[in-house]
Write an enzyme that holds these catalytic residues in place. Structure first.
Site, PDB file in Angstrom:
ATOM      1  N   ASP A 196      39.083  34.409  32.946  1.00  0.00           N
ATOM      2  CA  ASP A 196      37.748  34.402  33.547  1.00  0.00           C
ATOM      3  C   ASP A 196      36.964  35.662  33.194  1.00  0.00           C
ATOM      4  O   ASP A 196      35.995  36.006  33.874  1.00  0.00           O
ATOM      5  CB  ASP A 196      37.864  34.296  35.074  1.00  0.00           C
ATOM      6  CG  ASP A 196      37.706  32.859  35.550  1.00  0.00           C
ATOM      7  OD1 ASP A 196      37.624  31.960  34.703  1.00  0.00           O
ATOM      8  OD2 ASP A 196      37.680  32.632  36.777  1.00  0.00           O
TER       9      ASP A 196
ATOM     10  N   ASP B 109      46.024  31.334  48.127  1.00  0.00           N
ATOM     11  CA  ASP B 109      47.475  31.182  48.170  1.00  0.00           C
ATOM     12  C   ASP B 109      47.956  30.809  49.565  1.00  0.00           C
ATOM     13  O   ASP B 109      48.779  29.904  49.736  1.00  0.00           O
ATOM     14  CB  ASP B 109      48.144  32.472  47.688  1.00  0.00           C
ATOM     15  CG  ASP B 109      47.517  33.721  48.290  1.00  0.00           C
ATOM     16  OD1 ASP B 109      46.656  33.581  49.187  1.00  0.00           O
ATOM     17  OD2 ASP B 109      47.883  34.829  47.866  1.00  0.00           O
TER      18      ASP B 109
END
Length: 672
Positions: free
Chosen positions: A240, A393
């Site tokens: 990214d 997460d």
């Protein structure tokens, strides 16, 4: 008759004279000699002590001058922008107002102390002047109205403190039981047939990264060297980065491994939304993902051993309800400075106690975001990666648990990584780690209540996982030790008992440090630093719970690129020439001269980019919130000294100095 008393007097040389005191003439001579000698001896003693004091005084003055000079220099040389204002906000303004009131109260108390005002036993009609009457009115108002409110709030925080301490103690007992019984997750059945490559499941190894120029080579290299059949795993480099030069370098690294026979692909998003969650979600949308059974996630600074997959994936065999196998982190720079040593204590407790106990007894824990292997079916069944919080997460772990998937934590499988070496990076990381869970709690609470799981699992997730360990801990830690305790110095009627501020915190700190016994010399710095970090954690918790400030901002943690216990920068630079020459011969679509020209330009630009920080010196930062709290606690310590509070004074003094050190950025990585 009493025996004769004998005095031995040593003169110069070896002459010895014996004087019997029973002899009147001898006694008179001795007394006269003693009278003559005593004033001289006393004068000499005073002169010696005065000399020592005068010799010591310049050292004290010079030391204080050096300290204040260092503080002045640090503030003068700090970054002009200083701390980002969005990390201060309303809490900083509240602390400043509290500090101003404390300074005024301290001035009043000092004035009353030196005027020896003891108005507790004075009749109101006997007050001599208006100033004394005002002070007595303040004392009555303090006793009748302020003290009861502080006592009620402190009792509430003490109850929360004790509940959290009991939870910590029970977790340690669980860890002790695991060690005593040698409990650990077992692999069912035989491992995969080494001779038959088809018996190995298909694994997708994902490396999400964003502007990771320091670590991209070592992370890609570690993933490509995993000991697994080459045709049974695929490495996805999910980049990214917004730096075009870095994109070219990462793509070249991927191509070099691809030409060595590794199945590896490079993916770059043009629309980079959702941070890491958006990156992983985009990667899972590829058509070829359906051919893979497991997804191993490794952040850019993580370097697994070649046997990582062989130690984790066999745990899935024969367990169709197992969704996640999480490995432990190991830190290559844990001894770099005091900050990394203190972080290592926290993280060792997190993995050794929290993750291991919850994984073994509850089959649920928060996914650490990396160094873990997911069953792709579990990811899809749980709704996949969502971009709604900064803790994607923990989000996927909670949703997987609500859908009935189990989790296993492997404490004996370790993956090398880095921890932040500067306080600025650590502060931003902790802000995200403590604001994200509160965002998630708000979003997940209805789903937890309506989920088809047992009441015990719902209670554990709501009250223990979220409220006690993510909300209550930073709340009482900051409120009790940074607000109530200094406040009680000006309202002594609500004074906290010594066991609350000393004995119980030290006991809990000892429990926290047990998983890393080599860190016992840092017990007191750890206790003070944890209380110092409570302001950051409290601010993050509030901003996440009420969606304030920068609760939805993702800041990539700064990396240094340490590949092992020693720095390997020099080795990388020595190999760069050879790698560049090899890359020229690998390109079939471009001529050697064109490729040579491009690589030369890239190398020159990259060298210039790396050299830029040397030209433009990075400056230290000062953190105003921590500095304001430092002066607040030192003000309260001065008030405590007037009242001779003893242990309260020492705690406030050392805690105030700890805030001062952190506020001046004197902990962790140092820059000029």
């Amino acid at each position: 008759m009493a025996p004769n008393t004998v005095v031995v007097t040593l003169e110069k040389g070896e002459n010895i004279s014996l004087i019997e005191l029973n002899d009147p003439s001898a006694r008179q001579m001795f007394q006269e000699k003693q009278k003559n000698a005593s004033p001289k001896q006393f004068t000499w003693v005073l002169l010696l002590k005065a000399h020592k004091i005068l010799a010591f005084l310049p050292w004290i003055i010079m030391s204080l001058w050096t300290v204040f000079g260092s503080i002045k220099k640090r503030i003068a040389s700090s970054d002009q922008n200083e701390e980002d204002p969005k990390y201060r906000g309303r809490l900083y303004r509240f602390i400043k107002v509290f500090l101003a009131i404390s300074v005024i109260a301290l001035a009043i108390e000092i004035f009353a102390y030196y005027n020896k005002w003891d108005l507790s036993m004075v009749n109101p009609w006997e007050v001599q002047n208006l100033v004394q009457w005002s002070y007595m009115a303040w004392l009555n108002f303090r006793v009748d109205y302020i003290a009861p409110m502080i006592i009620s709030l402190s009792k509430f925080c003490i109850v929360l403190f004790m509940i959290q301490s009991v939870d910590r103690f029970v977790q340690c007992l669980g860890c002790f039981w695991i060690k005593l019984k040698r409990l650990k997750p077992e692999i069912e059945g035989e491992p995969f047939d080494i001779e038959d490559g088809a018996s190995f499941p298909m694994v997708l190894v994902q490396i999400p990264m964003c502007n990771e120029k320091e670590v991209y080579e070592q992370s890609i290299g570690a993933a490509c060297q995993l000991d697994w059949p080459k045709d049974r795993f695929l490495v996805q480099v999910l980049d990214d980065s917004d730096d075009e030069l870095l994109q070219h370098l990462i793509r070249d690294e991927v191509n070099s491994w691809k030409e060595k026979g590794v199945n590896i692909v490079y993916r770059h998003r043009f629309i980079r939304t959702g941070y890491k969650a958006g990156n992983l979600k985009s990667a899972m949308s590829c058509d070829y993902v359906k051919d893979y059974e497991f997804a191993a996630i490794l952040d850019a600074d993580f370097q697994p051993n070649p046997d990582f997959l062989k130690l984790t994936i066999p745990h899935f065999k024969g367990k169709p309800d197992l969704g996640l196998v999480q490995a432990r982190w190991s830190f290559v720079n844990k001894d770099e400075n005091l900050l990394t040593r203190l972080q290592n204590i926290n993280l060792c407790f997190h993995f050794e106690v929290e993750q291991q106990v919850n994984g073994l007894f509850l089959n649920f824990f928060g996914f650490n975001g990396t160094a873990g292997v997911w069953r792709i079916k579990a990811l899809e069944d749980s709704g996949g990666w969502l971009e709604r919080t900064t803790v994607e997460d923990m989000d996927i772990a909670v949703r997987a648990h609500l859908h009935g998937w189990k989790m296993v934590f492997l404490n004996d499988v370790r993956v090398l990584c880095e921890i932040p070496e500067s306080y600025e990076a650590y502060k931003k990381q902790q802000h995200r780690w403590h604001s994200g869970p509160m965002q998630l709690f708000r979003l997940c609470l209805p789903a937890i209540i309506t989920a088809k799981i047992s009441i015990w699992k719902k209670a554990n997730m709501i009250f223990l996982f979220f409220l006690l360990r993510k909300l209550i801990l930073p709340f009482y830690s900051f409120t009790l030790f940074c607000i109530i305790l200094p406040l009680t110095m000006f309202v002594p009627e609500a004074e906290l008992p010594a066991w609350v501020i000393c004995y119980v915190p030290i006991t809990i700190s000892i429990l926290n440090i047990l998983p890393s016994p080599k860190s016992f010399p840092f017990l007191m710095p750890y206790l003070l630093f944890e209380n110092t970090m409570s302001v950051t954690k409290f601010n993050a918790m509030i901003s996440g719970l009420f969606q304030l400030g920068s609760s939805y901002e993702w800041v990539v943690t700064k990396k240094t690129g340490r590949a092992s216990e020693s720095d390997l920068f020099s080795l990388a630079e020595r190999e760069s020439k050879t790698l560049n020459e090899e890359k020229i011969s690998r390109r079939l679509s471009e001529s050697g001269l064109e490729m040579l020209g491009k690589l030369t330009e890239q190398k020159a630009a990259f060298t210039e980019q790396k050299a830029a920080p040397v030209v433009k010196k990075k400056k230290n930062k000062i953190f105003r919130k921590e500095l304001a709290l430092a002066f607040l606690l030192l003000t309260a310590a001065t008030r405590s000294l007037l009242s001779a509070h003893g242990i309260h004074f020492y705690y406030l003094l050392f805690q105030g100095l700890a805030f001062l050190i952190v506020g001046l950025d004197l902990i962790g990585e140092q820059v000029s």
